[in-house]
Design a protein around this motif. Sequence first.
Motif, short mmCIF file in Angstrom:
data_model
loop_
_atom_site.label_atom_id
_atom_site.label_comp_id
_atom_site.label_asym_id
_atom_site.label_seq_id
_atom_site.Cartn_x
_atom_site.Cartn_y
_atom_site.Cartn_z
N THR A 166 -9.65 -18.96 1.60
CA THR A 166 -9.87 -18.35 2.93
C THR A 166 -10.54 -18.73 3.89
O THR A 166 -9.76 -17.85 5.04
N VAL A 195 -6.31 -7.74 10.20
CA VAL A 195 -6.93 -9.85 9.22
C VAL A 195 -8.64 -9.50 10.29
O VAL A 195 -9.56 -10.01 9.78
N LEU A 198 -11.90 -7.59 8.95
CA LEU A 198 -11.91 -8.67 7.23
C LEU A 198 -12.69 -9.44 7.41
O LEU A 198 -12.86 -10.10 6.55
N THR A 202 -13.50 -12.63 4.13
CA THR A 202 -12.84 -13.94 3.56
C THR A 202 -14.17 -15.07 3.09
O THR A 202 -13.21 -15.57 2.29
N ARG A 260 -2.72 -9.47 -8.23
CA ARG A 260 -2.32 -9.34 -7.17
C ARG A 260 -0.77 -9.40 -7.62
O ARG A 260 -0.48 -8.36 -6.54
N PHE A 315 -5.81 -10.14 0.05
CA PHE A 315 -5.67 -10.09 1.58
C PHE A 315 -5.22 -11.83 2.40
O PHE A 315 -4.28 -11.59 2.68
N GLU A 316 -5.64 -12.87 1.00
CA GLU A 316 -5.26 -14.30 1.60
C GLU A 316 -4.01 -14.15 2.11
O GLU A 316 -3.57 -14.81 3.04
N GLN A 347 1.31 -5.97 1.67
CA GLN A 347 0.14 -6.69 0.75
C GLN A 347 -1.10 -6.11 1.12
O GLN A 347 -1.84 -5.71 0.54
N PHE A 348 -1.08 -5.67 1.96
CA PHE A 348 -2.29 -4.45 2.96
C PHE A 348 -2.05 -4.54 2.92
O PHE A 348 -3.21 -3.44 2.45
N VAL A 351 -3.81 -3.87 -0.44
CA VAL A 351 -5.86 -4.22 0.17
C VAL A 351 -6.19 -2.94 0.14
O VAL A 351 -6.83 -2.67 -0.57
N LYS A 352 -5.80 -2.07 1.00
CA LYS A 352 -6.46 -1.03 1.45
C LYS A 352 -6.20 -0.58 0.18
O LYS A 352 -7.17 0.67 -0.31
#
Length: 376
Positions: A166, A195, A198, A202, A260, A315-316, A347-348, A351-352
């Motif tokens: 990552t 991004v 965060l 990573t 994911r 996230f990645e 995706q984000f 993540v949240k």
Amino acid sequence: MILKKDLQEVFANYGFDASSYVNIKQIKIGHINSTYTLYFDQGSSVKRYLLQEINTHVFKNPIQLMENIEKITTFLSEKVRLSGAKNYENLSLRVIHTLDHHSYMISSKNHFFRVYNFIENAKTYQKTNDLKLFYNAGKTIGTFQNMLSDFDASQLHETIPNFHNTPYRFQTFLKVLKENPCDRAKDCEEEIQFVLHLKDFTPVITSLIEQKLIPIKVTHNDTKLNNIMFDCETKEGLCLVDLDTVMPGTILYDFGDAIRSGCNRADEDEKNLEKVRFSVDLFKAFSEGYLSSVASSITECEVNHLVDSAILMTFECGMRFLTDYLDGDHYFKTKYDNHNLVRCRTQFHLVKQMIEQKDVLEEIVQEAYKKERNWK
């Protein structure tokens, strides 16, 4: 469709009986390799094989790839055979060898082929809300990792360097962002800031590897639901397929990627983010199934970072979609101009939600692990 001459050469190299050959059908699931089912009449039954032409534009070193697959499938096949399971032939992919004992063949047209056993009475699922099925998915991935826990991962080639590194992906993002080759940065300022916010998260897994706090093991690296074969009648998981990305790594990658891809109630490219919901119920089902199989070989440090891995892999993936969008959509196939940006936002959004519910997810994992270890 496969060339007639290539098919004739496959038959010659593998010693297939052309007189019993019935049919060939293309399997159109999957976007990289070309996959076919071969049918042979055996009198009272039909024998099937899985034939694949490897995409050498994507996999630049198919020989190393096949060396990895042959080592893993041989190891797994012997383990399931010795287990005494009634259907052991369905519990692992097996590479069928050519007459001269190779795991692959190269045709006169320079096309790269391999043949597997066909997993009978089995199917895959693209997505599910069935908690029992997703429990079985976790159990199957856990079984795969548990059976390979004593395999020396240093024997394997790293066929795709930095695949889940990552911090490396983050540096690639920064490079593309600075160059901004398509002048698209102005359209995604919120995602770019997410991004950057965060950045310090990573290296959460790579730092564990560097400090040798978690072991290097065999990883599948593409643990989507549709890479698991399920029994058509019982819905029990049978085995993992699509082994092209099997490499040394950490099992955290496989857990994280499965969460994911499997715990999102919506499609990966859903434009309406109100429909994108992370399912805690599916997370719980998968985690319990996974730990029921892997509890005896997983370390406490790995357990303590399972939730981090789910957040990081999501996230990645979103960061890679965003990077490709900024770069002009060269890597991921797209259907419209901002397709990768839509994927990134999905995706984000997940993540949240995972970050907001992290304490709940951690409790689920710890309770499942304690149950399997008989802790009180």
